[in-house]
Write a protein that holds these residues in place. Structure first.
Motif, PDB file in Angstrom:
ATOM      1  N   ARG A 180       8.153  28.442  14.650  1.00  0.00           N
ATOM      2  CA  ARG A 180       8.045  27.700  15.909  1.00  0.00           C
ATOM      3  C   ARG A 180       7.843  28.690  17.048  1.00  0.00           C
ATOM      4  NH1 ARG A 180      13.074  26.880  19.103  1.00  0.00           N
ATOM      5  NH2 ARG A 180      14.596  28.322  18.245  1.00  0.00           N
ATOM      6  N   ARG A 181       7.133  28.233  18.080  1.00  0.00           N
ATOM      7  CA  ARG A 181       6.936  29.096  19.245  1.00  0.00           C
ATOM      8  C   ARG A 181       8.168  29.015  20.122  1.00  0.00           C
ATOM      9  NH1 ARG A 181       1.778  28.331  22.757  1.00  0.00           N
ATOM     10  NH2 ARG A 181       2.868  26.492  23.460  1.00  0.00           N
ATOM     11  N   LEU A 182       8.649  30.176  20.534  1.00  0.00           N
ATOM     12  CA  LEU A 182       9.808  30.249  21.414  1.00  0.00           C
ATOM     13  C   LEU A 182       9.399  30.234  22.882  1.00  0.00           C
ATOM     14  CD1 LEU A 182      11.809  33.009  19.514  1.00  0.00           C
ATOM     15  CD2 LEU A 182      12.167  30.524  19.430  1.00  0.00           C
ATOM     16  N   ASP A 183       8.395  31.042  23.221  1.00  0.00           N
ATOM     17  CA  ASP A 183       7.909  31.096  24.596  1.00  0.00           C
ATOM     18  C   ASP A 183       6.606  31.882  24.655  1.00  0.00           C
ATOM     19  OD1 ASP A 183       8.793  33.700  24.219  1.00  0.00           O
ATOM     20  OD2 ASP A 183      10.242  33.690  25.832  1.00  0.00           O
ATOM     21  N   THR A 237      -2.893  43.937  30.464  1.00  0.00           N
ATOM     22  CA  THR A 237      -1.572  43.542  30.959  1.00  0.00           C
ATOM     23  C   THR A 237      -1.524  42.060  31.293  1.00  0.00           C
ATOM     24  OG1 THR A 237      -2.182  44.201  33.202  1.00  0.00           O
ATOM     25  CG2 THR A 237      -0.979  45.825  31.852  1.00  0.00           C
ATOM     26  N   GLN A 238      -2.686  41.419  31.342  1.00  0.00           N
ATOM     27  CA  GLN A 238      -2.757  39.984  31.625  1.00  0.00           C
ATOM     28  C   GLN A 238      -2.919  39.144  30.353  1.00  0.00           C
ATOM     29  OE1 GLN A 238      -2.184  38.686  34.816  1.00  0.00           O
ATOM     30  NE2 GLN A 238      -1.550  40.819  34.944  1.00  0.00           N
ATOM     31  N   ASP A 239      -2.913  39.804  29.171  1.00  0.00           N
ATOM     32  CA  ASP A 239      -2.934  39.066  27.907  1.00  0.00           C
ATOM     33  C   ASP A 239      -1.786  38.067  27.886  1.00  0.00           C
ATOM     34  OD1 ASP A 239      -4.990  40.707  27.014  1.00  0.00           O
ATOM     35  OD2 ASP A 239      -3.765  41.770  25.537  1.00  0.00           O
ATOM     36  N   ILE A 240      -2.012  36.899  27.304  1.00  0.00           N
ATOM     37  CA  ILE A 240      -0.932  35.938  27.082  1.00  0.00           C
ATOM     38  C   ILE A 240      -0.419  36.168  25.665  1.00  0.00           C
ATOM     39  CG2 ILE A 240      -0.287  33.507  26.929  1.00  0.00           C
ATOM     40  CD1 ILE A 240      -1.017  34.408  29.764  1.00  0.00           C
ATOM     41  N   VAL A 241       0.867  36.479  25.566  1.00  0.00           N
ATOM     42  CA  VAL A 241       1.499  36.780  24.290  1.00  0.00           C
ATOM     43  C   VAL A 241       2.513  35.683  23.986  1.00  0.00           C
ATOM     44  CG1 VAL A 241       2.876  38.468  23.009  1.00  0.00           C
ATOM     45  CG2 VAL A 241       1.182  39.251  24.674  1.00  0.00           C
ATOM     46  N   GLY A 242       2.476  35.166  22.772  1.00  0.00           N
ATOM     47  CA  GLY A 242       3.444  34.162  22.342  1.00  0.00           C
ATOM     48  C   GLY A 242       4.492  34.801  21.451  1.00  0.00           C
ATOM     49  N   ARG A 243       5.735  34.392  21.652  1.00  0.00           N
ATOM     50  CA  ARG A 243       6.837  34.835  20.781  1.00  0.00           C
ATOM     51  C   ARG A 243       7.172  33.688  19.839  1.00  0.00           C
ATOM     52  NH1 ARG A 243      11.586  35.458  23.247  1.00  0.00           N
ATOM     53  NH2 ARG A 243      12.361  36.746  21.567  1.00  0.00           N
ATOM     54  N   TYR A 244       7.147  33.982  18.542  1.00  0.00           N
ATOM     55  CA  TYR A 244       7.390  32.968  17.520  1.00  0.00           C
ATOM     56  C   TYR A 244       8.565  33.371  16.642  1.00  0.00           C
ATOM     57  CZ  TYR A 244       2.905  30.808  18.592  1.00  0.00           C
ATOM     58  OH  TYR A 244       1.874  30.173  19.230  1.00  0.00           O
ATOM     59  N   GLU A 245       9.317  32.357  16.215  1.00  0.00           N
ATOM     60  CA  GLU A 245      10.386  32.547  15.252  1.00  0.00           C
ATOM     61  C   GLU A 245       9.867  32.098  13.896  1.00  0.00           C
ATOM     62  OE1 GLU A 245      14.878  31.264  15.451  1.00  0.00           O
ATOM     63  OE2 GLU A 245      13.604  29.529  15.032  1.00  0.00           O
ATOM     64  N   ILE A 246      10.016  32.955  12.895  1.00  0.00           N
ATOM     65  CA  ILE A 246       9.604  32.620  11.543  1.00  0.00           C
ATOM     66  C   ILE A 246      10.845  32.621  10.663  1.00  0.00           C
ATOM     67  CG2 ILE A 246       8.208  33.309   9.552  1.00  0.00           C
ATOM     68  CD1 ILE A 246       6.251  34.603  11.484  1.00  0.00           C
ATOM     69  N   GLU A 291      -2.253  34.776  10.259  1.00  0.00           N
ATOM     70  CA  GLU A 291      -2.870  33.646   9.565  1.00  0.00           C
ATOM     71  C   GLU A 291      -2.020  32.385   9.703  1.00  0.00           C
ATOM     72  OE1 GLU A 291      -4.365  32.460   5.081  1.00  0.00           O
ATOM     73  OE2 GLU A 291      -3.775  34.527   5.511  1.00  0.00           O
ATOM     74  N   LEU A 292      -0.718  32.538   9.590  1.00  0.00           N
ATOM     75  CA  LEU A 292       0.202  31.406   9.689  1.00  0.00           C
ATOM     76  C   LEU A 292       0.111  30.733  11.055  1.00  0.00           C
ATOM     77  CD1 LEU A 292       2.692  29.882   8.440  1.00  0.00           C
ATOM     78  CD2 LEU A 292       4.105  31.598   9.575  1.00  0.00           C
ATOM     79  N   ILE A 293       0.117  31.536  12.105  1.00  0.00           N
ATOM     80  CA  ILE A 293       0.127  31.004  13.466  1.00  0.00           C
ATOM     81  C   ILE A 293      -1.283  30.752  13.975  1.00  0.00           C
ATOM     82  CG2 ILE A 293       0.845  31.539  15.834  1.00  0.00           C
ATOM     83  CD1 ILE A 293       3.202  33.123  14.479  1.00  0.00           C
ATOM     84  N   GLY A 294      -2.260  31.428  13.385  1.00  0.00           N
ATOM     85  CA  GLY A 294      -3.646  31.222  13.801  1.00  0.00           C
ATOM     86  C   GLY A 294      -4.031  32.042  15.021  1.00  0.00           C
TER      87      GLY A 294
END
Length: 108
Positions: free
Chosen positions: A94-97, A73-82, A39-42
């Motif tokens: 914030r999104r890291l990568d 395997t082609q999903d785009i995954v975001g890594r976030y720091e909370i 919910e936070l990141i949407g």
């Protein structure tokens, strides 16, 4: 598995001092992050990959699916720091990568 990777249960020291308060803190942060990250990141929450204590509270790294694809395997995954305080209250993120789920080169 090699012999070095095997652990004999009899050789494990069961009397290791464990900080139960810190474990409870990590579990509280994990529950907060799991219940609020999407919910936070949407985006669709995928996993908690790291939780570490900081001077001001906690830092959690989560992964969210930013775009579904076929095959997965082609999903785009975001890594976030909370960032969370010592009471596991979220104070920012914030999104890291981003990476394709199947790309493991950056983690090897």
């Amino acid at each position: 598995m090699t012999d070095e990777e095997k652990t004999d249960p009899e050789s494990v020291d069961a009397d290791v001092d464990t900080d139960h308060d810190e474990i409870a803190g990590v579990l509280a942060v994990r529950r907060t992050v799991q219940s609020t990250a999407g919910e936070l990141i949407g985006r669709e929450f995928d996993a908690v990959s790291e939780i570490t204590p900081t001077d001001d509270g906690w830092r959690a790294i989560v992964e969210v699916v930013e775009r579904r694809a076929v095959p997965d395997t082609q999903d785009i995954v975001g890594r976030y720091e909370i960032e969370l305080d010592e009471n596991a209250t979220v104070h920012g993120y914030r999104r890291l990568d981003r990476y394709r789920r199947g790309d493991t080169a950056q983690f090897e």
